[in-house]
Write a protein that holds these residues in place. Structure first.
Motif, PDB file in Angstrom:
ATOM      1  N   LEU A  77       4.770  -8.496  -8.095  1.00 14.30           N
ATOM      2  CA  LEU A  77       4.594  -7.274  -7.301  1.00 14.30           C
ATOM      3  C   LEU A  77       5.779  -7.024  -6.372  1.00 14.30           C
ATOM      4  N   THR A  78       6.251  -8.059  -5.711  1.00 16.87           N
ATOM      5  CA  THR A  78       7.367  -7.853  -4.781  1.00 16.87           C
ATOM      6  C   THR A  78       8.660  -7.540  -5.540  1.00 16.87           C
ATOM      7  N   ASP A  79       8.857  -8.148  -6.700  1.00 20.84           N
ATOM      8  CA  ASP A  79      10.028  -7.796  -7.502  1.00 20.84           C
ATOM      9  C   ASP A  79       9.938  -6.336  -7.960  1.00 20.84           C
ATOM     10  N   ALA A  80       8.738  -5.907  -8.310  1.00 21.39           N
ATOM     11  CA  ALA A  80       8.548  -4.502  -8.686  1.00 21.39           C
ATOM     12  C   ALA A  80       8.820  -3.587  -7.490  1.00 21.39           C
ATOM     13  N   GLY A  81       8.382  -4.000  -6.315  1.00 21.93           N
ATOM     14  CA  GLY A  81       8.638  -3.216  -5.116  1.00 21.93           C
ATOM     15  C   GLY A  81      10.123  -3.097  -4.826  1.00 21.93           C
ATOM     16  N   ILE A  82      10.868  -4.171  -5.041  1.00 24.66           N
ATOM     17  CA  ILE A  82      12.321  -4.142  -4.877  1.00 24.66           C
ATOM     18  C   ILE A  82      12.937  -3.150  -5.859  1.00 24.66           C
ATOM     19  N   ASP A  83      12.467  -3.171  -7.105  1.00 29.43           N
ATOM     20  CA  ASP A  83      12.971  -2.229  -8.109  1.00 29.43           C
ATOM     21  C   ASP A  83      12.690  -0.787  -7.695  1.00 29.43           C
ATOM     22  N   VAL A  84      11.498  -0.526  -7.162  1.00 29.60           N
ATOM     23  CA  VAL A  84      11.147   0.824  -6.714  1.00 29.60           C
ATOM     24  C   VAL A  84      12.062   1.256  -5.571  1.00 29.60           C
ATOM     25  N   LEU A  85      12.261   0.371  -4.593  1.00 33.08           N
ATOM     26  CA  LEU A  85      13.148   0.692  -3.474  1.00 33.08           C
ATOM     27  C   LEU A  85      14.555   1.022  -3.957  1.00 33.08           C
ATOM     28  N   ALA A  86      15.077   0.210  -4.866  1.00 33.14           N
ATOM     29  CA  ALA A  86      16.437   0.414  -5.358  1.00 33.14           C
ATOM     30  C   ALA A  86      16.566   1.717  -6.133  1.00 33.14           C
ATOM     31  N   ALA A  87      15.539   2.057  -6.896  1.00 36.98           N
ATOM     32  CA  ALA A  87      15.601   3.249  -7.752  1.00 36.98           C
ATOM     33  C   ALA A  87      15.199   4.532  -7.031  1.00 36.98           C
ATOM     34  N   ASP A  88      14.192   4.445  -6.169  1.00 36.42           N
ATOM     35  CA  ASP A  88      13.592   5.666  -5.607  1.00 36.42           C
ATOM     36  C   ASP A  88      13.637   5.758  -4.089  1.00 36.42           C
ATOM     37  N   GLY A  89      14.128   4.728  -3.414  1.00 33.40           N
ATOM     38  CA  GLY A  89      14.208   4.769  -1.965  1.00 33.40           C
ATOM     39  C   GLY A  89      12.849   4.604  -1.302  1.00 33.40           C
ATOM     40  N   MET A  90      12.839   4.753   0.017  1.00 30.22           N
ATOM     41  CA  MET A  90      11.609   4.553   0.778  1.00 30.22           C
ATOM     42  C   MET A  90      10.528   5.554   0.422  1.00 30.22           C
ATOM     43  N   ARG A  91      10.914   6.772   0.114  1.00 28.38           N
ATOM     44  CA  ARG A  91       9.901   7.780  -0.229  1.00 28.38           C
ATOM     45  C   ARG A  91       9.132   7.409  -1.484  1.00 28.38           C
ATOM     46  N   ASP A 143       2.465  -0.806  -8.504  1.00 24.72           N
ATOM     47  CA  ASP A 143       1.574  -1.161  -9.612  1.00 24.72           C
ATOM     48  C   ASP A 143       2.145  -0.700 -10.944  1.00 24.72           C
ATOM     49  N   ALA A 144       2.627   0.551 -10.962  1.00 24.20           N
ATOM     50  CA  ALA A 144       3.163   1.106 -12.205  1.00 24.20           C
ATOM     51  C   ALA A 144       4.392   0.330 -12.663  1.00 24.20           C
ATOM     52  N   ARG A 145       5.279   0.031 -11.730  1.00 20.41           N
ATOM     53  CA  ARG A 145       6.511  -0.694 -12.084  1.00 20.41           C
ATOM     54  C   ARG A 145       6.192  -2.110 -12.561  1.00 20.41           C
ATOM     55  N   ALA A 146       5.175  -2.734 -11.957  1.00 15.82           N
ATOM     56  CA  ALA A 146       4.799  -4.099 -12.331  1.00 15.82           C
ATOM     57  C   ALA A 146       3.947  -4.146 -13.593  1.00 15.82           C
ATOM     58  N   GLY A 147       3.409  -2.989 -14.008  1.00 17.06           N
ATOM     59  CA  GLY A 147       2.549  -2.954 -15.183  1.00 17.06           C
ATOM     60  C   GLY A 147       1.199  -3.601 -14.966  1.00 17.06           C
ATOM     61  N   VAL A 148       0.666  -3.417 -13.756  1.00 15.00           N
ATOM     62  CA  VAL A 148      -0.641  -3.990 -13.422  1.00 15.00           C
ATOM     63  C   VAL A 148      -1.612  -2.863 -13.098  1.00 15.00           C
ATOM     64  N   PRO A 149      -2.919  -3.138 -13.094  1.00 14.29           N
ATOM     65  CA  PRO A 149      -3.897  -2.094 -12.801  1.00 14.29           C
ATOM     66  C   PRO A 149      -3.694  -1.484 -11.416  1.00 14.29           C
ATOM     67  N   THR A 150      -3.979  -0.201 -11.314  1.00 10.91           N
ATOM     68  CA  THR A 150      -3.905   0.484 -10.032  1.00 10.91           C
ATOM     69  C   THR A 150      -4.798  -0.223  -9.015  1.00 10.91           C
ATOM     70  N   GLY A 151      -4.278  -0.457  -7.835  1.00 17.19           N
ATOM     71  CA  GLY A 151      -5.032  -1.139  -6.793  1.00 17.19           C
ATOM     72  C   GLY A 151      -4.624  -2.588  -6.611  1.00 17.19           C
ATOM     73  N   THR A 152      -3.825  -3.104  -7.553  1.00 15.53           N
ATOM     74  CA  THR A 152      -3.424  -4.508  -7.454  1.00 15.53           C
ATOM     75  C   THR A 152      -2.546  -4.751  -6.223  1.00 15.53           C
ATOM     76  N   ALA A 153      -1.530  -3.903  -6.041  1.00 20.33           N
ATOM     77  CA  ALA A 153      -0.619  -4.097  -4.911  1.00 20.33           C
ATOM     78  C   ALA A 153      -1.344  -3.972  -3.579  1.00 20.33           C
ATOM     79  N   SER A 154      -2.251  -3.008  -3.492  1.00 22.11           N
ATOM     80  CA  SER A 154      -2.969  -2.842  -2.219  1.00 22.11           C
ATOM     81  C   SER A 154      -3.950  -3.985  -1.981  1.00 22.11           C
ATOM     82  N   ASN A 155      -4.360  -4.669  -3.035  1.00 27.26           N
ATOM     83  CA  ASN A 155      -5.216  -5.836  -2.881  1.00 27.26           C
ATOM     84  C   ASN A 155      -4.433  -7.008  -2.274  1.00 27.26           C
ATOM     85  N   TYR A 156      -3.161  -7.098  -2.632  1.00 25.12           N
ATOM     86  CA  TYR A 156      -2.315  -8.159  -2.093  1.00 25.12           C
ATOM     87  C   TYR A 156      -1.718  -7.787  -0.740  1.00 25.12           C
TER      88      TYR A 156
END
Length: 198
Positions: free
Chosen positions: A11-25, A33-46
């Protein structure tokens, strides 16, 4: 859901990828979740809040940019000189350049910290701890330069990496040449205790 380190890293590696590609917005739990390929709600659970997510990303950035102990081990018995300091510097530049998305994510957080006290706090604590560790490492290794030189070194390296990862002002000059000039400029006119030579 069982919480585990492997899923957290995913999840954190996916978050890094999102930041690098799309910025804070673009940094949302759903995007992670989408970048990590996990069910919606997984990141907010962690990470129950965006602030918790950002804190975890700062921690993961630190892990991914950490030096390789095996690389440092090969230099352990060398005489501490500016040349050795240059080798350490080149290793830092190599890591920051090789982990391009991680470094871009870090710069994104640095810029956002100017607008967000929460991000400034999380990032500032991590950066100051890293700086203190760098100063201690340099001192314990017997390398030249004190806290002032290490701070100057950080300013110089971060500027170099920003230049190289975005729009270089002079792409014809090699990164190694710049590193050599940094080391000569930072250490050539000072003693190891930070006092200027006569």
């Amino acid at each position: 859901m069982a919480r585990n380190d492997e899923r957290r890293r995913l999840l954190t590696d996916a978050g890094i990828d999102v930041l690098a590609a799309d910025g804070m917005r673009g940094l949302t739990h759903r995007a992670v979740d989408a970048r990590a390929g996990v069910p919606t709600g997984t990141a907010s659970n962690y990470f129950r809040s965006r602030e918790a997510l950002v804190g975890a990303l700062v921690e993961r950035i630190g892990e991914r940019l950490a030096p390789d102990p095996a690389v440092h081990a090969q230099w352990r018995d060398r005489t501490p000189t500016p040349a050795l300091f240059a080798d350490y510097t080149r290793d830092i530049v190599r890591r920051l350049s090789a982990e391009r998305d991680v470094t871009l994510a870090l710069f994104t957080l640095r810029l956002e910290a100017a607008r967000s006290p929460a991000i400034a706090s999380a990032l500032g604590d991590w950066m100051r701890a890293g700086f203190a560790a760098d100063v201690a490492f340099n001192r314990d290794a017997g390398l030249p330069g004190g806290a002032f030189e290490i701070a100057l070194f950080h300013y110089a390296i971060e500027g170099l990496i920003l230049d190289r990862l975005t729009v270089p002002i002079d792409p014809e000059v090699s990164t190694d040449e710049i590193v050599e000039a940094f080391v000569e400029g930072l250490l050539g006119g000072r003693t190891g205790d930070g006092e200027r030579r006569g």
